[in-house]
Scaffold this active site. Sequence first.
Site, short mmCIF file in Angstrom:
data_model
loop_
_atom_site.label_atom_id
_atom_site.label_comp_id
_atom_site.label_asym_id
_atom_site.label_seq_id
_atom_site.Cartn_x
_atom_site.Cartn_y
_atom_site.Cartn_z
N ARG A 1 -5.18 37.65 36.18
CA ARG A 1 -6.14 36.62 35.82
C ARG A 1 -7.32 37.17 35.02
NH1 ARG A 1 -4.96 32.13 38.92
NH2 ARG A 1 -6.04 31.08 37.25
N ARG B 1 -12.91 27.32 25.31
CA ARG B 1 -12.21 26.30 26.08
C ARG B 1 -12.98 24.97 26.14
NH1 ARG B 1 -9.31 26.28 30.58
NH2 ARG B 1 -9.81 24.08 30.42
N ASP C 1 0.03 29.27 32.14
CA ASP C 1 -0.02 29.03 33.58
C ASP C 1 1.41 28.92 34.10
OD1 ASP C 1 -2.04 28.34 35.87
OD2 ASP C 1 -0.34 27.03 36.15
N TYR D 1 4.55 24.06 44.75
CA TYR D 1 3.74 23.06 44.03
C TYR D 1 4.51 21.75 43.86
CZ TYR D 1 -0.01 26.32 43.03
OH TYR D 1 -1.07 27.20 43.15
N ARG E 1 -11.28 33.45 32.85
CA ARG E 1 -11.96 33.24 34.13
C ARG E 1 -13.41 32.96 33.79
NH1 ARG E 1 -9.67 31.22 38.62
NH2 ARG E 1 -8.26 32.62 39.68
O1 CP3 Z 1 -3.70 36.29 34.29
C1 CP3 Z 1 -4.22 35.67 33.37
O2 CP3 Z 1 -5.42 35.76 33.09
C2 CP3 Z 1 -3.35 34.78 32.48
C3 CP3 Z 1 -3.47 33.41 32.73
C4 CP3 Z 1 -2.98 32.81 34.04
C5 CP3 Z 1 -3.46 31.54 34.47
N1 CP3 Z 1 -2.77 31.19 35.59
C6 CP3 Z 1 -4.48 30.73 33.78
C7 CP3 Z 1 -5.21 29.69 34.54
C8 CP3 Z 1 -2.03 33.24 34.96
C9 CP3 Z 1 -1.23 34.53 35.01
C10 CP3 Z 1 -1.90 32.21 35.93
C11 CP3 Z 1 -0.93 32.28 37.03
C12 CP3 Z 1 -1.03 31.32 38.13
N2 CP3 Z 1 -1.35 29.99 38.09
C13 CP3 Z 1 -0.68 31.64 39.47
C14 CP3 Z 1 -0.21 32.97 39.94
C15 CP3 Z 1 -1.34 33.93 40.04
C16 CP3 Z 1 -2.19 33.79 41.26
O3 CP3 Z 1 -3.42 33.67 41.08
O4 CP3 Z 1 -1.67 33.83 42.37
C17 CP3 Z 1 -0.86 30.46 40.23
C18 CP3 Z 1 -0.62 30.34 41.71
C19 CP3 Z 1 -1.26 29.43 39.35
C20 CP3 Z 1 -1.54 28.00 39.67
C21 CP3 Z 1 -2.95 27.70 39.31
N3 CP3 Z 1 -3.38 27.32 38.05
C22 CP3 Z 1 -4.10 27.82 40.14
C23 CP3 Z 1 -4.10 28.20 41.59
C24 CP3 Z 1 -5.21 27.55 39.33
C25 CP3 Z 1 -6.68 27.68 39.69
C26 CP3 Z 1 -7.40 26.46 39.99
C27 CP3 Z 1 -8.89 26.76 39.81
O5 CP3 Z 1 -9.51 26.12 38.94
O6 CP3 Z 1 -9.40 27.65 40.49
C28 CP3 Z 1 -4.73 27.22 38.05
C29 CP3 Z 1 -5.53 26.86 36.86
C30 CP3 Z 1 -5.70 27.97 35.89
N4 CP3 Z 1 -4.71 28.81 35.48
C31 CP3 Z 1 -6.90 28.28 35.21
C32 CP3 Z 1 -6.59 29.35 34.36
C33 CP3 Z 1 -7.51 30.01 33.38
C34 CP3 Z 1 -8.22 27.55 35.36
C35 CP3 Z 1 -8.12 26.25 34.63
C36 CP3 Z 1 -9.44 25.71 34.12
O7 CP3 Z 1 -10.42 26.45 33.99
O8 CP3 Z 1 -9.45 24.53 33.76
#
Ligand code: CP3
Length: 370
Positions: A53, A66, A102, A177, A57
Amino acid sequence: MSANDLPPARSTSPAGGAPSAGQQPTTDALRDSAFLRACRREPVPHTPVWFMRQAGRSLPEYLKVREGVPMLESCMRPELVTEITLQPVRRHKVDAAIYFSDIVVPLKAIGIDLDIKPGVGPVVAEPVRRREDLARLRDLTPEDVSYVTEAIGMLTGELGATPLIGFAGAPFTLASYLVEGGPSRNHEHTKALMYGDPRLWADLLDRLAGITAAFLKVQIEAGASAVQLFDSWVGALSPADYRRFVMPASATVFAEVEGYGVPRIHFGVGTGELLGPMGEAGADVVGVDWRVPLDEAARRVGPGRALQGNLDPAVLFSTPEAVEAKTREVLDAARGLEGHIFNLGHGVLPTTDPDALTRLTEYVHTRTAR
Ligand code: CP3
């Protein structure tokens, strides 16, 4: 957009052999990068570092690009994906980039009605719980995700000798999910289906393994140098249930991409008790969360696999001295490993100070320079 600090792309070395059709040329410098060497358990100039991640972030430059673009839409814009993927490489000098996307993107691409809600995560409009729901999970084709191929083509040119990690969600975590309809603490609907209708469960995971493998193949063929399978929530299962209900589908995914010869990383959270069977599922590198020291993790995973991890992401909220002390603990436990890639035990937490990540990268590089 330019990756000022990145090494220039190199031309293909004749010694490297011709890349297979569709794949980006692999240069000697890329092949010899610390990250790929560590994945192959070869000697390294320093322990390679990247952060789960790391892309997207709290980086101010991320929030800026974004602005006003919903998460899933941002994943479908190649220029934006390229810029966000490069941001942490420029800023922290990490040893690998992770493709900005994602785990639910391939599901969206085959027409599942879902959204990523800020601060919540993926939310699925109609959960998948009955046999007739499986029909909605059709196969994924490269055309469904042409923006991924396009973005990776742009990225590999900009990254030069810095490896790009592609990724996908593992069948269990995607199923969670889909069946729950969103994030879940206890995975109760998922387990109800898994135990109550093992045949439907097996068919669901089989469908997801096909979609996941197809998504990873698109990324590898476009030029990703390694892939990571995120089984973030599989730590909710016992080892016996993991072997019976999950391992066959994850093993299928790894077997499907084995022929490409790119390192395959397998990661989950709270998986201390599952490290043995997760190692057996077929990955080259096993990711470890912060609950198990890396020397003990190596005993559980067994020989022939590199390890990735495992600083607690919450440690980064402490003082620089405390971060260094906890980092030394990780590096000391990793000393005898066949291959070690430094990472956090889970993803960067959203409010992490970016400077703490830059300092950490530099500290690991300096401390492990050979
Ligand atoms: O690693 C990286 O930086 C690459 C990008 C990446 C994202 N999601 C971008 C994202 C990666 C590798 C993921 C993987 C992902 N997504 C996982 C596996 C990794 C882990 O953390 O266990 C999981 C379970 C997800 C599902 C998911 N998508 C979650 C739990 C969330 C977070 C919700 C939140 O806002 O806290 C997302 C959304 C997400 N995926 C964001 C990003 C940058 C945030 C979206 C936003 O800002 O609008």
